[in-house]
Scaffold this motif. Structure first.
Motif, mmCIF file in Angstrom:
data_model
loop_
_atom_site.group_PDB
_atom_site.id
_atom_site.type_symbol
_atom_site.label_atom_id
_atom_site.label_comp_id
_atom_site.label_asym_id
_atom_site.label_seq_id
_atom_site.Cartn_x
_atom_site.Cartn_y
_atom_site.Cartn_z
ATOM 1 N N LEU A 57 0.825 -1.396 0.075
ATOM 2 C CA LEU A 57 0.094 0.059 0.166
ATOM 3 C C LEU A 57 1.119 1.301 0.138
ATOM 4 N N LEU A 58 0.585 2.172 -0.802
ATOM 5 C CA LEU A 58 1.385 3.401 -0.905
ATOM 6 C C LEU A 58 0.481 4.445 -0.433
ATOM 7 N N LYS A 59 1.055 5.883 -0.245
ATOM 8 C CA LYS A 59 -0.079 6.850 -0.075
ATOM 9 C C LYS A 59 -0.976 6.912 -1.065
ATOM 10 N N GLN A 60 -0.671 6.866 -2.286
ATOM 11 C CA GLN A 60 -1.610 6.797 -3.418
ATOM 12 C C GLN A 60 -1.463 5.697 -4.311
ATOM 13 N N GLY A 61 -2.400 4.761 -4.140
ATOM 14 C CA GLY A 61 -2.575 3.497 -4.929
ATOM 15 C C GLY A 61 -1.659 2.512 -4.425
ATOM 16 N N GLN A 62 -1.387 1.478 -5.181
ATOM 17 C CA GLN A 62 -0.551 0.486 -4.488
ATOM 18 C C GLN A 62 0.701 0.030 -5.521
ATOM 19 N N LEU A 63 1.530 -0.822 -4.950
ATOM 20 C CA LEU A 63 2.661 -1.078 -5.659
ATOM 21 C C LEU A 63 2.504 -2.785 -5.859
ATOM 22 N N GLN A 64 2.790 -3.040 -7.149
ATOM 23 C CA GLN A 64 2.726 -4.754 -7.167
ATOM 24 C C GLN A 64 4.043 -5.112 -7.848
ATOM 25 N N ILE A 65 4.496 -5.992 -7.145
ATOM 26 C CA ILE A 65 5.793 -6.644 -7.616
ATOM 27 C C ILE A 65 5.581 -8.095 -7.913
ATOM 28 N N ILE A 86 12.824 -10.548 -9.598
ATOM 29 C CA ILE A 86 11.734 -9.799 -9.768
ATOM 30 C C ILE A 86 11.644 -9.569 -11.288
ATOM 31 N N ASP A 87 10.258 -9.741 -12.041
ATOM 32 C CA ASP A 87 10.017 -9.773 -13.283
ATOM 33 C C ASP A 87 9.451 -8.209 -13.351
ATOM 34 N N GLN A 88 8.267 -8.222 -12.406
ATOM 35 C CA GLN A 88 7.759 -6.837 -12.858
ATOM 36 C C GLN A 88 7.668 -5.916 -11.777
ATOM 37 N N VAL A 89 7.495 -4.581 -11.728
ATOM 38 C CA VAL A 89 7.032 -3.751 -10.748
ATOM 39 C C VAL A 89 5.839 -2.781 -11.505
ATOM 40 N N MET A 90 4.895 -2.853 -10.864
ATOM 41 C CA MET A 90 3.692 -2.180 -11.340
ATOM 42 C C MET A 90 2.865 -1.313 -10.373
ATOM 43 N N PHE A 91 2.751 0.181 -10.767
ATOM 44 C CA PHE A 91 1.801 0.822 -9.910
ATOM 45 C C PHE A 91 0.577 0.763 -10.414
ATOM 46 N N ILE A 92 -0.536 0.497 -9.306
ATOM 47 C CA ILE A 92 -1.741 0.150 -9.580
ATOM 48 C C ILE A 92 -2.540 1.650 -8.896
ATOM 49 N N ASN A 93 -3.324 2.316 -9.734
ATOM 50 C CA ASN A 93 -3.839 3.502 -9.319
ATOM 51 C C ASN A 93 -5.345 3.190 -9.532
#
Lengths: 94, 397
Positions: A57-65, A86-93
């Motif tokens: 959980l981030l301040k805004q949205g989420q981070l998916q790894i 690690i294959d992907q780092v993704m921001f989910i808004n």
């Protein structure tokens, strides 16, 4: 409205005064070492953890790894060090 | 990454959490200041991670609200190692005993080597060493130091000129130099026997030679007693005269003995102190406090402690403090006289051969002056007065 204003002022200050954005705007600072380590500062908690996925959980949205054989090396209230492939780092808004 | 020495010191626990909402549980934990590392997922509903032992004790409260089940898997770190060590204390005791045994055995006398001595002397030395307690298998602490052994050996064994005692590791090396007392050469050269003192002949015992004096004869010093020339005229022959001529001789002795003499004597009060000496610092083991002796003398014996072949900077010190006292001896007049006479006798004996006999003694003069008794004693002694005197050919021919 007030929150938006605050954000804007901060953004402006960061731009004009040449200050690091992550300090002012509560953004996560992500450091990666190749594919094997990822170090995230300024997160807001663990949402999901399996050996293939980590969601923060981030301040805004989420981070998916996404990746393989994840192990959390260290976890502190605002920092996390993840080890694995690690294959992907993704921001989910949303 | 932070190294985990401190955590290791205070103990680490591996925790297994199962159930739903484990992520939430972890969030709760880290927000409450627990330090968590090595989080791993096993299957769908299980997570393991490590945490400090002291944190693990406080975890219970947070588990209750989370709906997860928690169990502890592995315990590592010093507290657990220590516990296990206590459990397997046999090993620890064994290691300790091993050290102690090596320590003790390093301080035992394992050999006595004597070099340069004839078998007879060697036997004598071994007997003397036994008496002192220097035996194979004894602790070095119970034995005098090297100088003491050396002194006692040289004092007690007459045949030794010098003994070098050296302690090498656990073996005493004794280097011996024996007195080579020259044997009296068989006197084959012609000699006469003459009187060494003025005397009256009491008896004669002549093996060889021509006696020149008779019983009850009065002889002067240097007078011929037994002649080495036998036969007469052309047939005369020179031989070594041999024999004993006993004569009565006279000696005067002058002795003075004060009535009052003061000595310093030990009165038998003594205190033993044992301590360990680490470099300069002395650690008492036994015998504390200061003895309230007015006058005392301290004897200190120091033993170095060995470990295998090394000398440790630790020594064992044994102190004996003996009280000294002034003692005044008072003689009455009669006692003083007797003792003075005894003293005179001793004085005379020291001048004479061992086989001489005191035949008679007479006090010629007695005086008390300045707190002293003064005696002049006359002794009649029967002793061998014959001494050899070589005959030189020049004078004879």
């Amino acid at each position: 409205m007030a929150k938006k204003w605050g954000q804007r002022i901060r953004n402006w200050m960061a731009n004009k005064m040449d200050l690091p954005q992550d300090v002012l705007m509560d953004l996560p600072r992500i450091t990666m070492i190749g594919q094997i380590h990822i170090y995230i500062e300024n997160h807001r908690g663990l949402l999901a953890f399996t050996d293939k996925e980590l969601r923060l959980l981030l301040k805004q949205g989420q981070l998916q790894i996404k990746g393989k054989s994840f192990v959390i090396k260290t976890i502190l209230p605002e920092e996390i060090l993840l080890e694995g492939k690690i294959d992907q780092v993704m921001f989910i808004n949303d | 990454m932070k190294n985990l020495w401190m955590e290791y010191l205070f103990g680490i626990v591996t925790v297994k959490v199962s159930g739903k909402g484990m992520e939430r549980f972890i969030n709760v934990l880290i927000r409450n200041g627990f330090y968590i590392w090595k989080v791993k997922r096993h299957g769908t509903e299980t997570i393991t991670f490590k945490m400090r032992l002291e944190d693990a004790k406080k975890i219970r409260y947070f588990v209750r609200n989370s709906g997860c089940r928690v169990s502890f898997l592995r315990r590592t770190g010093m507290p657990f190692l220590f516990k296990r060590m206590l459990k397997n204390s046999g090993f620890l005791i064994g290691a300790g005993a091993f050290l102690i045994i090596i320590f003790v055995l390093s301080n035992v006398i394992w050999g006595i080597e004597i070099k340069g001595a004839k078998p007879a002397t060697e036997y004598q030395i071994r007997k003397e060493l036994d008496k002192m307690g220097v035996k194979i298998g004894k602790l070095q602490f119970s034995v005098k130091n090297v100088e003491g052994i050396q002194r006692q050996l040289t004092n007690n064994i007459g045949d030794l000129t010098w003994v070098g005692v050296e302690l090498k590791g656990t073996t005493y090396h004794l280097q011996v130099v024996e007195k080579n007392e020259p044997k009296k050469p068989e006197q084959l050269s012609p000699q006469n026997l003459v009187a060494k003192k003025k005397a009256i002949i009491v008896k004669r015992y002549i093996e060889e030679g021509q006696p020149m004096v008779d019983k009850n004869d009065h002889v002067e010093e240097g007078q011929l007693l037994v002649s080495g020339v036998i036969g007469e005229g052309e047939n005369s022959k020179m031989i070594a005269a041999k024999g004993e001529v006993w004569g009565e001789t006279w000696y005067m002795s002058h002795v003075e003995l004060p009535f009052e003499t003061s000595f310093k004597v030990y009165n038998g009060n003594e205190e033993q102190k044992h301590s360990l000496l680490f470099g300069k610092y002395e650690l008492p083991i036994w015998g504390f406090g200061k003895p309230d002796f007015k006058e005392s003398e301290t004897e200190t014996v120091e033993h170095k402690i060995h470990f295998l072949k090394w000398e440790l900077p630790i020594s064992y010190v044994h102190k004996t403090i003996r009280e000294r006292e002034e003692y005044t001896r008072n003689y009455t007049e009669k006692e003083a006289e007797e003792n003075a006479l005894e003293l005179a006798r001793k004085q005379i004996k020291s001048l004479l051969d061992e086989d001489a006999i005191i035949k008679d003694e007479k006090i010629l003069h007695k005086d008390n002056k300045n707190g002293k008794v003064i005696l002049d004693v006359h002794f009649k002694i029967i002793e061998n007065i014959a001494v050899g005197q070589p005959i030189s050919k020049e004078t004879h021919e």
